[in-house]
Design a protein around this motif. Sequence first.
Motif, short mmCIF file in Angstrom:
data_model
loop_
_atom_site.label_atom_id
_atom_site.label_comp_id
_atom_site.label_asym_id
_atom_site.label_seq_id
_atom_site.Cartn_x
_atom_site.Cartn_y
_atom_site.Cartn_z
N PRO B 25 0.82 -1.23 0.00
CA PRO B 25 0.00 0.00 0.00
C PRO B 25 0.85 1.27 0.00
CG PRO B 25 -0.86 -1.57 1.58
CD PRO B 25 0.45 -2.12 1.11
N LEU B 26 1.96 1.26 0.73
CA LEU B 26 2.82 2.44 0.77
C LEU B 26 3.45 2.66 -0.59
CD1 LEU B 26 4.50 1.96 4.25
CD2 LEU B 26 2.51 3.33 3.66
N TYR B 27 3.81 1.54 -1.25
CA TYR B 27 4.36 1.64 -2.60
C TYR B 27 3.33 2.25 -3.56
CZ TYR B 27 4.71 0.04 -7.35
OH TYR B 27 4.66 0.00 -8.71
N VAL B 28 2.08 1.84 -3.43
CA VAL B 28 1.02 2.35 -4.32
C VAL B 28 0.87 3.86 -4.15
CG1 VAL B 28 -1.48 2.35 -4.70
CG2 VAL B 28 -0.24 0.20 -4.59
N ILE B 29 0.98 4.35 -2.91
CA ILE B 29 0.91 5.80 -2.70
C ILE B 29 2.00 6.49 -3.49
CG2 ILE B 29 1.09 7.68 -1.03
CD1 ILE B 29 0.11 5.88 1.11
N VAL B 30 3.23 6.03 -3.32
CA VAL B 30 4.37 6.71 -3.94
C VAL B 30 4.27 6.61 -5.46
CG1 VAL B 30 6.88 6.74 -4.15
CG2 VAL B 30 5.82 6.27 -1.94
N ARG B 31 3.96 5.42 -5.96
CA ARG B 31 3.86 5.23 -7.41
C ARG B 31 2.83 6.18 -8.01
NH1 ARG B 31 -0.39 2.89 -10.64
NH2 ARG B 31 0.43 1.89 -12.52
N ASN B 32 1.64 6.24 -7.41
CA ASN B 32 0.58 7.08 -7.97
C ASN B 32 0.86 8.57 -7.77
OD1 ASN B 32 -0.65 4.77 -8.73
ND2 ASN B 32 -2.42 4.97 -7.39
N ALA B 33 1.55 8.89 -6.66
CA ALA B 33 1.81 10.31 -6.38
C ALA B 33 2.75 10.91 -7.43
CB ALA B 33 2.40 10.47 -4.99
N PHE B 34 3.59 10.06 -8.03
CA PHE B 34 4.55 10.58 -8.99
C PHE B 34 4.20 10.21 -10.43
CE2 PHE B 34 7.00 10.74 -5.06
CZ PHE B 34 7.40 12.06 -5.11
N SER B 35 3.02 9.64 -10.64
CA SER B 35 2.63 9.27 -12.00
C SER B 35 1.74 10.35 -12.60
CB SER B 35 1.85 7.95 -11.98
OG SER B 35 2.67 6.90 -11.55
N THR B 36 1.65 10.35 -13.92
CA THR B 36 0.66 11.21 -14.57
C THR B 36 -0.68 10.48 -14.54
OG1 THR B 36 1.09 10.22 -16.71
CG2 THR B 36 2.38 12.18 -16.13
N ASN B 37 -1.75 11.21 -14.79
CA ASN B 37 -3.06 10.59 -14.79
C ASN B 37 -3.13 9.48 -15.84
OD1 ASN B 37 -5.52 10.72 -13.35
ND2 ASN B 37 -6.52 11.41 -15.24
N ALA B 38 -2.54 9.75 -17.01
CA ALA B 38 -2.53 8.74 -18.08
C ALA B 38 -1.76 7.50 -17.64
CB ALA B 38 -1.89 9.34 -19.34
N ASN B 39 -0.68 7.74 -16.92
CA ASN B 39 0.13 6.68 -16.34
C ASN B 39 -0.71 5.75 -15.46
OD1 ASN B 39 3.51 7.23 -15.17
ND2 ASN B 39 2.73 6.42 -17.06
N ILE B 40 -1.45 6.39 -14.54
CA ILE B 40 -2.23 5.62 -13.57
C ILE B 40 -3.35 4.86 -14.24
CG2 ILE B 40 -3.70 5.78 -11.51
CD1 ILE B 40 -2.16 8.23 -10.68
N THR B 41 -4.05 5.52 -15.18
CA THR B 41 -5.24 4.91 -15.76
C THR B 41 -4.93 4.09 -17.00
OG1 THR B 41 -5.67 6.94 -16.97
CG2 THR B 41 -6.80 6.67 -14.86
N ASN B 46 2.08 -0.51 -14.86
CA ASN B 46 3.52 -0.29 -14.83
C ASN B 46 3.95 -0.03 -13.39
OD1 ASN B 46 1.94 1.93 -14.89
ND2 ASN B 46 3.01 2.96 -16.55
N TRP B 47 5.02 -0.69 -13.01
CA TRP B 47 5.44 -0.63 -11.61
C TRP B 47 6.08 0.70 -11.26
CZ3 TRP B 47 3.85 -3.87 -7.97
CH2 TRP B 47 3.33 -5.10 -8.37
N LEU B 48 6.64 1.38 -12.29
CA LEU B 48 7.28 2.66 -12.00
C LEU B 48 6.63 3.75 -12.83
CD1 LEU B 48 11.03 1.57 -11.95
CD2 LEU B 48 9.62 2.26 -10.00
N PRO B 49 6.58 4.98 -12.31
CA PRO B 49 6.06 6.10 -13.11
C PRO B 49 6.95 6.32 -14.33
CG PRO B 49 6.40 6.74 -10.81
CD PRO B 49 7.01 5.39 -10.99
N ASP B 50 6.36 6.89 -15.41
CA ASP B 50 7.14 7.14 -16.62
C ASP B 50 8.32 8.05 -16.34
OD1 ASP B 50 5.73 5.52 -18.14
OD2 ASP B 50 4.62 7.04 -19.27
#
Lengths: 318, 274
Positions: B25-41, B46-50
């Motif tokens: 869950p902590l990883y999901v916070i960090v991953r989504n916090a640094f991703s673009t909306n397109a990245n997330i959806t 993808n395990w890492l943000p672009d």
Amino acid sequence: MSDAAAPAQPPDRRGLWRRIRGTQGRNLWFAAFVAPFFLGLVVFVYVPILWSAVLSFFEARNTVTPTKFVGFGNYAYLLQDRLFLNSLVVFIAFAVFIVPLTYVCSLGLALLLDKITIGRAFFRSVFFIPTAVSYVIAAIIWRFGFFNGARFGLLNSFLRSLGLEQPINWLGGGNNLYWVALVSARLWLQVGFYMILFIAGLNKIPVETYEAAALDGASGWRLLRWITLPQLKATSVAVIMLLLINAFQAFDEFYNMLGSIGQYPPYGRPPLVHLYLIALGGGQQDLGVGGAGTMILTSIIVVFGVAQNWILNRGGKA
Amino acid sequence: MRTSRVAQGLRYVIAIALALFFLLPLYVIVRNAFSTNANITSAKWNWLPDQVNLTNLTSLLANDSIGIGRAMANSAIMAGLQTLGTVVVSLLAGYALARYDNRVSRALLALTIFTLMVPAATTFVPMFIITAQLGWIDTFRGLVIPGMFSAFATYLFRQFFLDFPTELEDASLIDGCNPWTSFWRIVVPNSRGIIAAVGTIILIGSWNAFLWPTLVGRDATRTVQVALSQFMTSQGVRYPELFMGTLVAVLPMLFVFLFLQRYLVQGLTTSGLR
């Protein structure tokens, strides 16, 4: 100072003052130390409890000074209210899942870490960390990260990689799958805390007890069953009581995960959320019915608490 | 006792697997916090943000409907004051309940323990009414004071002081201290561990509180949990901002927790929840 003035006083009054003061003013010091806490406790805990009880017998819509006495009318109303009864069922179902599951998982983690030597502190920290996270934040992660009904939710992505093409609508599907989210979120949040309590309990068991049992040829499950579990009884009683009370307090994750998702029922709503909406949240502001509801809840908790104490103390078997 | 290597290896495998699950869950916070909306959806996980950039943070800070800066400050003020208040009030009461053994003391202890059993649900409606009558809605007084009287904290302090040696206090009393000065000069400095432990529990609980701040902290005193909750349920929620807000809200408590965890564990294990 009072001693100098004392001879002028009638002796019995002086004796009374002495008794109030205590030797060397001990009673006064005691009063000074405890006064802030107990004043606050009276104003913000005991008066509210009594007030809740009084309100429960009155019709009190949008008013805190009700005049119309309705006896048990509010209780009768609530106990016939399908939605309130439903919320009690939701609570009991939730408690039936969460209490034993958290108990077993936290005890299991404690036993696991007890045997591990390398990196024990690291593992303990990892399992304990969710204690620092709020239910609101867990609700955000669970609702939008894990159990997102869209294709990109973590669980749906995982299931698709296993070949399940159709994404599952976890929270809003009208199925009962939202329970998976509710239970797993709470499990993640509180398992670590109770694990620490069990570790504390395990550390208090004398090593000699195990050695003696091992000499008698006991091992594995038999040690757990006949030494560890009985010795953890005091911890278990405290843990189960805390878990039950916490389950009754369930509000944040139900409200945030399901609150804006769909109609109730079918979506779960524990009594606290229901009463909040009746008494303070919704338009009706029905404080009398809210008070009656909290009295019903309190009596249920007392019954559960007494029952679990009785069962655990009677059988001697946890 | 015989511990086979296979069993021990299996324990490590289980522990590591569970640890990864607990960190997910902590990883999901960090991953989504640094991703673009397109990245997330994106349909592809993808395990890492672009690319790691701070645009989510700047757009979060600029988003007036969350008001994260103000909300964080409110939470800090509320949690700080409540922790300080609760610790002082409970420390005094817990100390007195452990040291003074008389009929009143025992009755007060029973009253304290009783409130541990009473669910918050029983008090929240009248407590809200009392707070409203005092004119404390949407004030820090309303957020902080009603929650300052913790039976749990008082009980933990009392348990600690039962095992606290009295010799030092007696010596200071002979040296001319009264109980008040002896308490602050001798007892408190020697109780830093338990104070840190109980303080951490109160601080985390206060920062993470939701129901009471929802009722009392309306506009000027909206806390970060309430702000996130309102943003989460608003129309057209933007994932990157929401998760950046989550990250910002959770970080202070993670730091507090990592620094004070030692005391927390000690406090919970020595003062013994019965």
